[in-house]
Design an enzyme around this catalytic site. Structure first.
Site, mmCIF file in Angstrom:
data_model
loop_
_atom_site.group_PDB
_atom_site.id
_atom_site.type_symbol
_atom_site.label_atom_id
_atom_site.label_comp_id
_atom_site.label_asym_id
_atom_site.label_seq_id
_atom_site.Cartn_x
_atom_site.Cartn_y
_atom_site.Cartn_z
ATOM 1 N N GLY A 75 1.715 46.383 -28.536
ATOM 2 C CA GLY A 75 0.772 45.427 -28.504
ATOM 3 C C GLY A 75 0.513 45.199 -26.864
ATOM 4 C CB THR A 76 2.133 45.403 -23.710
ATOM 5 O OG1 THR A 76 3.181 44.378 -24.317
ATOM 6 C CG2 THR A 76 1.966 45.250 -22.236
ATOM 7 C CB SER A 205 2.721 44.395 -31.586
ATOM 8 O OG SER A 205 3.961 44.624 -31.434
ATOM 9 N N GLY A 206 3.301 46.504 -34.134
ATOM 10 C CA GLY A 206 4.069 46.771 -35.207
ATOM 11 C C GLY A 206 5.348 45.927 -35.697
ATOM 12 C CG HIS A 207 8.085 44.690 -32.217
ATOM 13 N ND1 HIS A 207 8.949 43.383 -31.804
ATOM 14 C CD2 HIS A 207 7.220 44.600 -31.264
ATOM 15 C CE1 HIS A 207 8.351 43.189 -30.420
ATOM 16 N NE2 HIS A 207 7.446 43.902 -30.317
ATOM 17 C CB THR A 243 2.663 64.451 -29.581
ATOM 18 O OG1 THR A 243 2.254 65.715 -28.773
ATOM 19 C CG2 THR A 243 3.160 64.560 -31.075
ATOM 20 C CB CYS A 331 17.304 32.149 -17.239
ATOM 21 S SG CYS A 331 18.261 31.565 -15.963
HETATM 22 N N1 PLP Z 1 1.129 39.540 -27.469
HETATM 23 C C1 PLP Z 1 1.557 38.794 -28.189
HETATM 24 C C2 PLP Z 1 0.996 37.130 -28.453
HETATM 25 C C3 PLP Z 1 2.964 38.615 -28.472
HETATM 26 O O1 PLP Z 1 3.629 37.702 -28.774
HETATM 27 C C4 PLP Z 1 3.552 40.016 -27.818
HETATM 28 C C5 PLP Z 1 5.230 40.067 -28.037
HETATM 29 O O2 PLP Z 1 6.032 39.274 -27.951
HETATM 30 C C6 PLP Z 1 2.897 41.138 -27.242
HETATM 31 C C7 PLP Z 1 1.504 40.683 -27.061
HETATM 32 C C8 PLP Z 1 3.421 42.214 -26.820
HETATM 33 O O3 PLP Z 1 3.604 43.177 -27.793
HETATM 34 P P1 PLP Z 1 4.564 44.358 -27.775
HETATM 35 O O4 PLP Z 1 5.890 44.028 -27.716
HETATM 36 O O5 PLP Z 1 4.562 45.173 -28.929
HETATM 37 O O6 PLP Z 1 4.216 44.902 -26.557
#
Ligand code: PLP
Length: 406
Positions: A75-76, A205-207, A243, A331
């Site tokens: 996602g990042t 984001s997949g996870h 890839t 923290c």
């Molecule tokens: N954006 C949001 C709202 C998220 O909750 C997260 C992960 O916690 C991310 C982006 C980042 O996703 P990734 O962990 O796949 O980089």
């Protein structure tokens, strides 16, 4: 762990269990079907076709066309690619509009851009109210002829609060401004239809939806200007070199198909579980406050502040029973800072410090909810017995106790 051998996992906004059906879909591509999807031979070609099928599965979940989906590593990466691409599309424009409650993936990118370009990029961070909601008048007023891109999350990872991104995207479009949404927490939990939308970029984001970690996707609307961030080979039609992470992409496709099939029934069941959990905690425990708007929220998330104690202590006690949750503090360098999201919402320090996020998934059960409802009141009562702030506010024994952050 005390008296329970199993894990009660209620931290699904942090990451989710990979669905067994997702694992099953991926397995052949680790062992037998290991070809490179770019190869000319039939052996690699069948992998390429499976990636094409995964692209269709992802597109179907969000009502997009398959060529609008680019696979990424997370996602990042999707967030960075979208925002940097939008800035390159309008090099003469220097203004970014975002919110004060974005995930670090967007928050820190904006801060980084600001520093990297010697403050040439101006960033407006929209405030939220006590319920975590945005003011659309403030949003409209923030847009200017210099605005290149708006980046607003679809749903907040800490509170689950949902923003009106569709409406915000229409407003941006009418002003000729590109619109990105970080939909990492929303995809798979609420219906999304890009066919009727003015959104230009959307991050996945997949996870967060029962696919593996380390895979994501970026939706880019057809004909929207795009500049790749990872430059190299011709993969992803030249939009993301490297890839492909074949097995994880196949897993993401399968997870999207499952999420689509489960959207109505399962998310309704998750909502009922979440409400049972939340109502139970708020009614059983005094000085417990829900953070975030009651209705305008993801069905799986509850964020509750237990006043006068620390979230980390609550998490440690929950952990002893195998209960996994998150707190709203990070923290940093030895001091416990309440999260930027709760601070932006104006949650008082005494409550922000004691916040706990419980986020459910299709794998949670009523029995697990009741287990948490059984354990939590005792944990909170015990911690409050040891809290000078609770004692001073409830038993009159002041003794000069100040909240460490005030
Ligand atoms: N954006 C949001 C709202 C998220 O909750 C997260 C992960 O916690 C991310 C982006 C980042 O996703 P990734 O962990 O796949 O980089």
């Amino acid at each position: 762990m005390v008296g329970t051998p199993r894990v009660v996992y209620m931290d699904n906004n942090a990451t989710t269990r990979v669905d067994p059906e997702v694992v099953a879909a991926m397995l052949p591509y680790f062992s037998d079907l290991y070809g490179n999807p770019s190869s000319m031979h039939t052996f690699g070609g069948q992998v390429g076709r499976k990636i094409a099928a995964a692209r269709e599965q992802v597109a179907a979940l969000i009502g997009a066309e398959s060529e609008e989906i680019i696979f990424t590593s997370c996602g990042t990466e999707s967030d960075s690619t979208a925002i940097l691409s939008a800035l390159q599309a309008y090099p003469e424009k220097r203004h970014i509009v975002t919110t004060r409650v974005e995930h670090p993936a967007v928050k820190h990118l904006c801060e980084h851009l600001d520093r990297l370009t010697g403050h040439k990029h101006r960033v407006t961070r929209l405030p939220v109210d006590r319920d975590g909601l945005l003011d659309l008048n403030q949003y409209e007023a923030a847009l200017s002829d210099d605005t290149a891109v708006v980046s607003v999350m679809w749903a907040n990872n800490e509170t689950g609060v949902i923003f009106p991104v569709e409406e915000m995207a229409r407003i941006a479009k009418s002003r000729g401004i590109l619109f990105h949404t970080d939909a990492v927490q929303a995809v798979g939990k609420i219906p999304i239809n890009m066919a009727d939308s003015a959104i230009d970029f959307l991050s996945i984001s997949g996870h967060k939806l029962h696919a593996p970690k380390g895979v994501g996707a970026l939706y880019v609307r057809k004909r929207v200007p795009f500049a790749p961030m990872v430059v190299g080979g011709h993969q992803e039609q030249g939009r993301r070199g490297g890839t492909e992470n074949v097995c994880s992409i196949i897993g993401l496709g399968q997870a999207c198909e499952l999420a689509q099939a489960r959207m109505e029934d399962e998310n309704g069941r998750v909502r009922q579980l979440r409400d049972r959990l939340e109502e139970g905690l708020l009614s059983k425990i005094p000085n417990a406050i829900r953070n975030g708007h009651r209705e305008q929220r993801l069905p799986n998330t509850t964020n509750i502040s237990f006043e006068f104690i620390e979230g980390e202590s609550i998490l440690l006690h929950l952990d002893q029973y195998g209960i996994c949750a998150s707190s709203g503090s990070a923290c940093t360098s030895g001091s416990l800072e309440p999260s930027h999201v709760l601070r932006a919402m104006g949650v008082p320090y005494t409550a922000a410090h004691g916040s706990v996020r419980l986020s459910l998934s299709v794998f949670n059960t009523e029995e697990e909810v009741d287990f948490v409802l059984d354990k939590m009141p005792g944990i909170i009562a015990k911690l409050r017995e040891m809290s000078p702030f609770w004692q001073s506010s409830h038993k009159g024994a002041v003794g000069g106790a100040n909240c460490p952050c005030e």
